[in-house]
Motif scaffolding. Structure first.
Motif, PDB file in Angstrom:
ATOM      1  N   VAL A  10       0.750  -1.135   0.102  1.00 18.38           N
ATOM      2  CA  VAL A  10      -0.042   0.063   0.175  1.00 18.38           C
ATOM      3  C   VAL A  10       0.846   1.169   0.001  1.00 18.38           C
ATOM      4  O   VAL A  10       0.193   2.129   0.107  1.00 18.38           O
ATOM      5  CB  VAL A  10      -1.060  -0.082   1.388  1.00 18.38           C
ATOM      6  N   TYR A  11       2.236   1.060  -0.045  1.00 20.07           N
ATOM      7  CA  TYR A  11       3.322   2.229  -0.190  1.00 20.07           C
ATOM      8  C   TYR A  11       3.555   2.761  -1.455  1.00 20.07           C
ATOM      9  O   TYR A  11       4.237   3.548  -1.684  1.00 20.07           O
ATOM     10  CB  TYR A  11       4.139   2.054   0.747  1.00 20.07           C
ATOM     11  N   ASP A  12       2.876   1.950  -2.469  1.00 16.29           N
ATOM     12  CA  ASP A  12       3.318   2.149  -4.021  1.00 16.29           C
ATOM     13  C   ASP A  12       1.781   2.736  -4.429  1.00 16.29           C
ATOM     14  O   ASP A  12       1.047   1.926  -4.610  1.00 16.29           O
ATOM     15  CB  ASP A  12       3.867   1.086  -4.494  1.00 16.29           C
ATOM     16  N   THR A  13       2.183   3.827  -5.376  1.00 13.56           N
ATOM     17  CA  THR A  13       0.871   4.250  -6.149  1.00 13.56           C
ATOM     18  C   THR A  13       0.439   3.251  -7.152  1.00 13.56           C
ATOM     19  O   THR A  13      -0.868   3.038  -7.511  1.00 13.56           O
ATOM     20  CB  THR A  13       1.366   5.364  -6.603  1.00 13.56           C
ATOM     21  N   THR A  14       1.362   2.224  -7.544  1.00 11.83           N
ATOM     22  CA  THR A  14       0.747   1.372  -8.692  1.00 11.83           C
ATOM     23  C   THR A  14       0.359   0.066  -8.011  1.00 11.83           C
ATOM     24  O   THR A  14      -0.230  -0.668  -8.750  1.00 11.83           O
ATOM     25  CB  THR A  14       2.005   0.973  -9.465  1.00 11.83           C
ATOM     26  N   THR A  15       0.506  -0.058  -6.792  1.00  9.78           N
ATOM     27  CA  THR A  15       0.080  -1.578  -6.177  1.00  9.78           C
ATOM     28  C   THR A  15      -1.075  -1.390  -5.125  1.00  9.78           C
ATOM     29  O   THR A  15      -1.437  -2.214  -4.589  1.00  9.78           O
ATOM     30  CB  THR A  15       1.241  -2.253  -5.464  1.00  9.78           C
TER      31      THR A  15
END
Length: 307
Positions: free
Chosen positions: A165-170
């Motif tokens: 949840v700390y990556d905008t793509t994932t």
């Protein structure tokens, strides 16, 4: 004819109902009135007041001038609102498709007889029993980049740490995974109830004809249980569209606005930026979206039953 016989025959055809029947009709309204008042106070009035606020420039303090449809027109040029709708639809699609597929598979599995079926079924439905906030807090700890158990397990097999949840793509797929883990048991229970009510004659005939388990599922179980699958998908879709607590607890709509669905945006607009008029307009539009999608789903189910 005697007087008693005349009374027994009742009023002439087309005449007014007896006075006793009219009194009973009035008593029905007396019993229904409290429920009608509660429904009006709890459901009707809030919606009417929301509509009223949506056509005003309603702030927490100060005047609330009438602006007509200006709040609704503002949405058409608000990129943040438009992207929130797109994220909501993407999240809803994933949070419906994955639980339905896995739930149907689990229902077919648990419909068979195998050792420990009761215990396995009980364990399978446990995620549905917990509150979304508690589950979200647990998953938040598991998603931690350095201290989370998920990246630790990846390191054990030689894989690099994942953004979760700390990556905008994932972030959206990760939130869909949490929803799938919690609500697949609900789909399983609905479809399993439908499979348990199916007739056994088609299966016996298929076994005699040499049909494989996959052929029995594809040509018998799925068509007969399809109305139950549609009901499960409709319930899951309505719930996924309204998802707020899971997203808010885990990401607060972040990183940035990558997981800001319409629920998160209207909450921020109304209770963080105190623009209650614009937030109310978002609520009205969101309600219309949910209503249209729900009617389409129910209409599709009804058409499938009729045909």
């Amino acid at each position: 004819m005697s007087v008693s016989a005349t009374h027994a025959a009742g009023p002439p055809a087309g005449g007014p109902p007896p006075s006793g029947r009219r009194n009973y009709a009035r008593s029905y309204w007396l019993f229904a009135a409290p429920a009608a008042v509660v429904v009006a106070a709890v459901m009707v009035f809030p919606w009417l007041f929301t509509l009223y606020m949506s056509v005003h420039d309603w702030k927490v303090s100060g005047a609330t001038p009438f602006v007509g449809l200006a709040n609704y027109a503002k949405m058409l040029s608000d990129d943040r609102f438009l992207w929130a709708i797109i994220r909501t639809l993407i999240f809803t699609a994933g949070a419906v498709i994955a639980p339905v597929i896995l739930g149907v598979w689990a229902a077919v599995t648990f419909a068979g007889n195998f050792l420990g079926r009761g215990i396995a079924r009980t364990v399978f439905v446990l995620p549905m029993m917990a509150t979304p906030v508690a589950i979200s807090l647990v998953w938040t700890m598991m998603f931690h980049p350095q201290l989370g158990v998920l990246n630790y397990l990846l390191s054990l097999v030689g894989l690099p740490p994942f953004g979760w949840v700390y990556d905008t793509t994932t972030v959206i797929p990760t939130l869909v995974m949490v929803e799938t883990w919690q609500w697949t048991p609900l789909v399983m229970l609905i479809v399993l109830g439908g499979i348990a009510s199916l007739p056994q004659d088609p299966y016996e005939a298929a076994v005699l004809d040499g049909a494989t388990p996959w052929q029995r599922f594809w040509h018998i179980t799925l068509p007969l249980a399809w109305p139950f699958v549609v009901v499960a998908a409709a319930i899951r879709m309505i719930d996924a569209l309204k998802t707020f607590d899971t997203i808010y607890v885990i990401t607060l709509g972040g990183p940035g606005t990558a997981s800001e669905t319409l629920n998160i945006l209207l909450y921020q607009t109304a209770f963080a930026y105190y623009d209650l008029g614009y937030g109310s307009a978002m609520v009205v539009v969101f309600f219309v979206i949910i209503l249209v999608i729900t009617l389409l789903m129910l209409g599709y189910r009804q058409k499938g039953i009729v045909t």
